[in-house]
Every structure is written in C-alpha cells, then in structure tokens.
Scaffold this motif. Structure first.
Motif, PDB file in Angstrom:
ATOM      1  N   UNK A  60     -61.959   5.610  28.838  1.00  0.00           N
ATOM      2  CA  UNK A  60     -61.859   6.814  28.016  1.00  0.00           C
ATOM      3  C   UNK A  60     -61.002   6.574  26.793  1.00  0.00           C
ATOM      4  N   UNK A  61     -60.078   7.477  26.499  1.00  0.00           N
ATOM      5  CA  UNK A  61     -59.228   7.343  25.324  1.00  0.00           C
ATOM      6  C   UNK A  61     -58.023   6.452  25.573  1.00  0.00           C
ATOM      7  N   UNK A  62     -57.765   6.073  26.799  1.00  0.00           N
ATOM      8  CA  UNK A  62     -56.634   5.203  27.114  1.00  0.00           C
ATOM      9  C   UNK A  62     -56.961   3.762  26.732  1.00  0.00           C
ATOM     10  N   UNK A  63     -55.940   3.007  26.356  1.00  0.00           N
ATOM     11  CA  UNK A  63     -56.179   1.664  25.815  1.00  0.00           C
ATOM     12  C   UNK A  63     -55.370   0.566  26.496  1.00  0.00           C
ATOM     13  N   UNK A  64     -54.566   0.900  27.494  1.00  0.00           N
ATOM     14  CA  UNK A  64     -53.702  -0.088  28.107  1.00  0.00           C
ATOM     15  C   UNK A  64     -54.435  -1.125  28.930  1.00  0.00           C
ATOM     16  N   UNK A  65     -53.808  -2.280  29.111  1.00  0.00           N
ATOM     17  CA  UNK A  65     -54.348  -3.376  29.912  1.00  0.00           C
ATOM     18  C   UNK A  65     -53.288  -3.828  30.907  1.00  0.00           C
ATOM     19  N   UNK A  66     -53.656  -3.960  32.167  1.00  0.00           N
ATOM     20  CA  UNK A  66     -52.727  -4.409  33.205  1.00  0.00           C
ATOM     21  C   UNK A  66     -52.734  -5.938  33.280  1.00  0.00           C
ATOM     22  N   UNK A  67     -51.554  -6.535  33.259  1.00  0.00           N
ATOM     23  CA  UNK A  67     -51.416  -7.988  33.330  1.00  0.00           C
ATOM     24  C   UNK A  67     -50.932  -8.406  34.709  1.00  0.00           C
ATOM     25  N   UNK A  68     -51.357  -9.595  35.132  1.00  0.00           N
ATOM     26  CA  UNK A  68     -50.913 -10.109  36.416  1.00  0.00           C
ATOM     27  C   UNK A  68     -51.855 -11.182  36.930  1.00  0.00           C
ATOM     28  N   UNK A 101     -45.797   0.190  39.502  1.00  0.00           N
ATOM     29  CA  UNK A 101     -46.042   1.515  38.943  1.00  0.00           C
ATOM     30  C   UNK A 101     -47.531   1.825  38.876  1.00  0.00           C
ATOM     31  N   UNK A 102     -47.869   3.105  39.042  1.00  0.00           N
ATOM     32  CA  UNK A 102     -49.257   3.543  38.989  1.00  0.00           C
ATOM     33  C   UNK A 102     -49.572   4.182  37.647  1.00  0.00           C
ATOM     34  N   UNK A 103     -50.740   3.835  37.080  1.00  0.00           N
ATOM     35  CA  UNK A 103     -51.207   4.551  35.896  1.00  0.00           C
ATOM     36  C   UNK A 103     -51.393   6.027  36.258  1.00  0.00           C
ATOM     37  N   UNK A 104     -51.291   6.887  35.273  1.00  0.00           N
ATOM     38  CA  UNK A 104     -51.337   8.353  35.395  1.00  0.00           C
ATOM     39  C   UNK A 104     -50.033   8.934  35.929  1.00  0.00           C
ATOM     40  N   UNK A 105     -49.269   8.174  36.725  1.00  0.00           N
ATOM     41  CA  UNK A 105     -48.109   8.717  37.413  1.00  0.00           C
ATOM     42  C   UNK A 105     -46.791   8.039  37.048  1.00  0.00           C
ATOM     43  N   UNK A 106     -46.813   6.753  36.761  1.00  0.00           N
ATOM     44  CA  UNK A 106     -45.581   6.038  36.470  1.00  0.00           C
ATOM     45  C   UNK A 106     -44.969   6.459  35.149  1.00  0.00           C
ATOM     46  N   UNK A 107     -43.650   6.324  35.050  1.00  0.00           N
ATOM     47  CA  UNK A 107     -42.964   6.678  33.810  1.00  0.00           C
ATOM     48  C   UNK A 107     -43.457   5.797  32.667  1.00  0.00           C
ATOM     49  N   UNK A 111     -50.376   8.250  30.132  1.00  0.00           N
ATOM     50  CA  UNK A 111     -51.575   8.247  29.284  1.00  0.00           C
ATOM     51  C   UNK A 111     -52.457   7.034  29.546  1.00  0.00           C
ATOM     52  N   UNK A 112     -52.223   6.336  30.644  1.00  0.00           N
ATOM     53  CA  UNK A 112     -53.041   5.185  31.013  1.00  0.00           C
ATOM     54  C   UNK A 112     -53.761   5.469  32.329  1.00  0.00           C
TER      55      UNK A 112
END
Length: 213
Positions: A60-68, A101-107, A111-112
């Motif tokens: 959607x409008x979110x743009x983040x990428x999780x690394x690991x 941390x969880x997207x939608x919930x983590x500090x 917005x991810x």
C-alpha cells in the motif's frame, strides 16, 4: 490497562481495521481497505497487496523494508482427519522484525506493514513466504504467528498457532550483525509447536512445518 491496539498478536481481524483507521490505503484499482476488511469478495483482498509471497517490503502506501537473515517459510496444510491437502485454504502469517518489533504496533513502525501477508494453499496444500528470521519479542522465543482460513474470502478462523524456531538456528542468526542476543531459553516463553529449519545465515534459511487442520 493495556490498550488492545498496542498488542501485536490479535491477527487479521484486528490488523486490517487498524490499517484502515490509519488511512494506509493507496490500493490498486481504487480499492479501499474498508472493502478488503469486509471480506465480501476475493478481488479487493488481492488488490490490497496483503496477498503476497514476499513479506519483506511493506504494501500500500507504506514503504519500509525489513532487514535480516533471509528465511523461506514453507507450510503444508492437511486435513487432521484424512491427511489430504487443503487446497485453497488461506494462511495469514506475521512476525516481528530482527529488533523484536512488529509493524503497525512497534514504536516508530505505526506506518509500516511489512512481515505480514496472506497466501492460498496450492493443490498439494503448500503455502510459501519469503521473509527474514524474526527477533525475540518481549521475552518470547523467536516465532511465527499463523492463522488459517477456509479460503481467501472466508471469515471463519479455523486454526491459530505460534511456531517456534529451533535453538540451533536461532543462535547462529543472533550471532550476526543487527540481531539482539544472546537468547536464553530458560527465561523466554516458547511455543509448543516447532518448525524445522535448515540452511545457513549466508545463503538463507528454510523453515518447514505441516499443519493438520
């Protein structure tokens, strides 16, 4: 009292309304998250971006990428009575990032929406996701959260579980840069169900599990 909106483990029924309230739309073909949340038809769900195999990027409008460390997740859905594959059944899978941390919930992640997605089982009952090896969240052992529905349009939750990842694999991953270790099994809550994990931190790992529904 803890607000329910701050809890990351309520599943699809809570996650989509949360996305809607935060106006994380930007969906293809004019589709809104409200339409997706209603579950009235298959097309809006597919267009939302949540039906996907690669969970590492937000949709959607979110743009983040999780690394690991890369983790290929392979789950097989079968009937607990007959052992036959459950073709077309849908899996919603979500987990925390390498920081726990969880997207939608983590500090800072409100917005991810990465590391969460839906897939339908193929004719052999398999669903597959490309993701990363999760970190440890608030005293919980690294694990995957799973919900199973009768189809991409089905609202009835049939199965819910947490799959722990084996200690030998977790130790190797948590020794790499970016992960917060060490892990202590004696002080952490571990789900009863365990996935099988193969591979290595350089080329990536593969987690497999058969779920009898």
């Amino acid at each position: 009292m803890i607000e329910l909106e701050t809890l990351p483990d309520h599943g699809l029924a809570r996650d989509f309304p949360l996305v809607r309230r935060r106006r994380m739309t930007g969906l293809a073909g004019g589709t809104t998250v409200a339409a997706v949340a209603s579950g009235r038809q298959m097309t809006p769900l597919v267009r939302s971006g949540i039906v996907r195999g690669d969970l590492r990027r937000s949709f959607g409008t979110a743009t983040g990428v999780a690394r690991g460390v890369p983790l290929d997740i392979r789950l097989r859905l079968t009937s607990a009575n007959s052992g036959r594959p459950l073709t077309g059944y849908a899996v919603y899978l979500w987990h925390c990032d390498r920081d726990g941390n969880y997207s939608l919930y983590g500090e800072g992640l409100e917005r991810e929406n990465y590391l969460r997605g839906v897939q339908a089982a193929d004719t052999a009952g398999w669903v597959r996701f490309s993701s990363i090896f999760p970190g440890a969240h608030q005293g919980r052992w690294p694990h995957l959260n799973i919900e199973v529905y009768p189809s991409l349009t089905g609202r009835d939750l049939l199965h819910r579980s947490r799959l722990a990842l084996p200690g030998d694999a977790a130790e190797k991953v948590f020794a790499t840069d970016g992960y917060r270790g060490p892990l202590d099994p004696a002080t952490m809550r571990m789900p009863l169900e365990m996935a099988c994990v193969t591979g290595d931190v350089r080329r990536g790992m593969v987690a497999t599990r058969t779920l009898g529904i």
